[in-house]
Design a protein around this motif. Structure first.
Motif, PDB file in Angstrom:
ATOM      1  N   PRO A   1      10.982  -6.411  23.907  1.00 11.17           N
ATOM      2  CA  PRO A   1       9.856  -5.468  23.837  1.00 11.17           C
ATOM      3  C   PRO A   1      10.113  -4.179  24.632  1.00 11.17           C
ATOM      4  CG  PRO A   1       9.305  -7.280  25.305  1.00 11.17           C
ATOM      5  CD  PRO A   1      10.680  -7.551  24.761  1.00 11.17           C
ATOM      6  N   LEU A   2      11.087  -3.413  24.158  1.00 10.05           N
ATOM      7  CA  LEU A   2      11.415  -2.129  24.770  1.00 10.05           C
ATOM      8  C   LEU A   2      11.400  -1.042  23.703  1.00 10.05           C
ATOM      9  CD1 LEU A   2      14.446  -3.177  27.026  1.00 10.05           C
ATOM     10  CD2 LEU A   2      12.145  -2.586  27.787  1.00 10.05           C
ATOM     11  N   PRO A   3      11.219   0.216  24.103  1.00  9.68           N
ATOM     12  CA  PRO A   3      11.276   1.304  23.123  1.00  9.68           C
ATOM     13  C   PRO A   3      12.650   1.344  22.434  1.00  9.68           C
ATOM     14  CG  PRO A   3      10.386   2.095  25.206  1.00  9.68           C
ATOM     15  CD  PRO A   3      10.888   0.701  25.451  1.00  9.68           C
ATOM     16  N   GLY A   4      12.641   1.598  21.142  1.00 16.67           N
ATOM     17  CA  GLY A   4      13.893   1.692  20.395  1.00 16.67           C
ATOM     18  C   GLY A   4      14.335   0.377  19.782  1.00 16.67           C
ATOM     19  N   THR A   5      13.670  -0.704  20.167  1.00 19.20           N
ATOM     20  CA  THR A   5      13.935  -1.994  19.529  1.00 19.20           C
ATOM     21  C   THR A   5      12.673  -2.364  18.789  1.00 19.20           C
ATOM     22  OG1 THR A   5      13.113  -3.315  21.388  1.00 19.20           O
ATOM     23  CG2 THR A   5      15.434  -2.703  21.429  1.00 19.20           C
ATOM     24  N   GLY A   6      12.786  -3.141  17.780  1.00 18.54           N
ATOM     25  CA  GLY A   6      11.610  -3.543  17.020  1.00 18.54           C
ATOM     26  C   GLY A   6      11.933  -3.605  15.547  1.00 18.54           C
ATOM     27  N   VAL A   7      10.898  -3.778  14.764  1.00 19.82           N
ATOM     28  CA  VAL A   7      11.093  -4.025  13.343  1.00 19.82           C
ATOM     29  C   VAL A   7      11.632  -2.801  12.605  1.00 19.82           C
ATOM     30  CG1 VAL A   7       8.732  -3.512  12.615  1.00 19.82           C
ATOM     31  CG2 VAL A   7      10.084  -5.132  11.320  1.00 19.82           C
ATOM     32  N   TYR A   8      11.295  -1.602  13.027  1.00 21.31           N
ATOM     33  CA  TYR A   8      11.848  -0.418  12.356  1.00 21.31           C
ATOM     34  C   TYR A   8      13.359  -0.376  12.526  1.00 21.31           C
ATOM     35  CZ  TYR A   8       7.276   1.537  11.315  1.00 21.31           C
ATOM     36  OH  TYR A   8       6.022   1.740  10.807  1.00 21.31           O
ATOM     37  N   ALA A   9      13.813  -0.457  13.764  1.00 22.27           N
ATOM     38  CA  ALA A   9      15.258  -0.430  14.022  1.00 22.27           C
ATOM     39  C   ALA A   9      15.933  -1.682  13.464  1.00 22.27           C
ATOM     40  CB  ALA A   9      15.517  -0.311  15.521  1.00 22.27           C
ATOM     41  N   GLY A  10      15.273  -2.825  13.549  1.00 25.31           N
ATOM     42  CA  GLY A  10      15.832  -4.060  13.010  1.00 25.31           C
ATOM     43  C   GLY A  10      16.000  -4.002  11.503  1.00 25.31           C
ATOM     44  N   THR A  11      15.042  -3.411  10.812  1.00 22.79           N
ATOM     45  CA  THR A  11      15.130  -3.268   9.359  1.00 22.79           C
ATOM     46  C   THR A  11      16.240  -2.296   8.983  1.00 22.79           C
ATOM     47  OG1 THR A  11      12.762  -3.698   9.172  1.00 22.79           O
ATOM     48  CG2 THR A  11      13.836  -2.701   7.266  1.00 22.79           C
ATOM     49  N   ILE A  12      16.332  -1.196   9.694  1.00 28.02           N
ATOM     50  CA  ILE A  12      17.396  -0.225   9.417  1.00 28.02           C
ATOM     51  C   ILE A  12      18.757  -0.864   9.669  1.00 28.02           C
ATOM     52  CG2 ILE A  12      18.440   1.956  10.171  1.00 28.02           C
ATOM     53  CD1 ILE A  12      15.532   2.940  10.715  1.00 28.02           C
ATOM     54  N   ALA A  13      18.897  -1.594  10.764  1.00 32.17           N
ATOM     55  CA  ALA A  13      20.172  -2.257  11.067  1.00 32.17           C
ATOM     56  C   ALA A  13      20.515  -3.281   9.990  1.00 32.17           C
ATOM     57  CB  ALA A  13      20.100  -2.927  12.434  1.00 32.17           C
ATOM     58  N   ALA A  14      19.548  -4.077   9.570  1.00 37.94           N
ATOM     59  CA  ALA A  14      19.791  -5.072   8.522  1.00 37.94           C
ATOM     60  C   ALA A  14      20.198  -4.390   7.219  1.00 37.94           C
ATOM     61  CB  ALA A  14      18.550  -5.925   8.311  1.00 37.94           C
ATOM     62  N   TYR A  15      19.594  -3.269   6.918  1.00 34.29           N
ATOM     63  CA  TYR A  15      19.930  -2.506   5.712  1.00 34.29           C
ATOM     64  C   TYR A  15      21.346  -1.936   5.812  1.00 34.29           C
ATOM     65  CZ  TYR A  15      19.688   1.220   2.209  1.00 34.29           C
ATOM     66  OH  TYR A  15      19.943   2.065   1.150  1.00 34.29           O
ATOM     67  N   LEU A  16      21.662  -1.351   6.955  1.00 34.38           N
ATOM     68  CA  LEU A  16      22.990  -0.750   7.126  1.00 34.38           C
ATOM     69  C   LEU A  16      24.110  -1.790   7.116  1.00 34.38           C
ATOM     70  CD1 LEU A  16      22.214   1.925   9.872  1.00 34.38           C
ATOM     71  CD2 LEU A  16      22.633   2.324   7.437  1.00 34.38           C
ATOM     72  N   PHE A  17      23.830  -2.978   7.642  1.00 34.17           N
ATOM     73  CA  PHE A  17      24.835  -4.041   7.669  1.00 34.17           C
ATOM     74  C   PHE A  17      24.764  -4.939   6.436  1.00 34.17           C
ATOM     75  CE2 PHE A  17      24.648  -2.953  12.213  1.00 34.17           C
ATOM     76  CZ  PHE A  17      25.997  -2.687  12.420  1.00 34.17           C
ATOM     77  N   LYS A  18      23.939  -4.529   5.471  1.00 32.55           N
ATOM     78  CA  LYS A  18      23.832  -5.205   4.184  1.00 32.55           C
ATOM     79  C   LYS A  18      23.523  -6.700   4.280  1.00 32.55           C
ATOM     80  CE  LYS A  18      26.850  -1.829   1.920  1.00 32.55           C
ATOM     81  NZ  LYS A  18      26.022  -0.766   2.235  1.00 32.55           N
ATOM     82  N   MET A  19      22.570  -7.026   5.158  1.00 26.61           N
ATOM     83  CA  MET A  19      22.106  -8.407   5.245  1.00 26.61           C
ATOM     84  C   MET A  19      21.267  -8.724   4.006  1.00 26.61           C
ATOM     85  SD  MET A  19      20.869  -9.017   9.177  1.00 26.61           S
ATOM     86  CE  MET A  19      20.500 -10.743   8.944  1.00 26.61           C
TER      87      MET A  19
END
Length: 151
Positions: free
Chosen positions: A102-120
């Motif tokens: 629970p820190l700024p810059g982590t969360g579902v927005y960044a997690g979704t972008i990371a999952a998209y970029l890494f083609k999960m």
């Protein structure tokens, strides 16, 4: 009370707060602690399908604009840098851990972008993000409960 619950839900949908802000806001405004937890958690979970739709369908049209492309590349690089090592090394668990903090810059927005970029796979990414959101929401909820009790 209804107005405060709606504002808490809006915070949970917002990339500027997510449930990390929505839950404490609602609880400090006197909204029922269980209701605010469930509403903010579900609102934060809703971000994943909205973001995936945006990334898969709308992003390809907006990337033609120079300003948007520069911004998208910057956000993508930050998401990859912040979560990249964890996601590449741990996969599913990496997304869970990244979204859970629970820190700024982590969360579902960044997690979704990371999952998209890494083609999960979408289902795997959704499950990982949901578990991470739940754990993060529990951490924030318990911390807020403790602070309201004055311990």
């Amino acid at each position: 009370m209804h107005k405060d619950l709606i504002i808490a839900i809006l915070w949970s949908l917002s990339p500027f707060g997510e449930a990390k802000v929505g839950i404490p806001y609602g609880m400090y405004q006197g909204v029922n602690e269980y209701l605010v937890f469930i509403a903010c958690f579900l609102a934060n979970v809703l971000v994943f399908p909205l973001m995936m739709f945006f990334l898969e369908h709308i992003n390809r049209y907006l990337v033609k604009w120079r300003f948007y492309k520069k911004s998208a590349v910057y956000v993508g690089q930050r998401a990859k840098k912040g979560s990249g090592g964890k996601v590449q090394k741990y996969g599913f668990l990496g997304i869970v851990l990244f979204v859970m903090v629970p820190l700024p810059g982590t969360g579902v927005y960044a997690g979704t972008i990371a999952a998209y970029l890494f083609k999960m796979k979408k289902r795997e990414a959704f499950t990982a993000n949901t578990i991470g959101i739940f754990l993060s929401s529990v951490i924030v909820w318990v911390t807020t409960l403790v602070s309201l009790e004055g311990v």
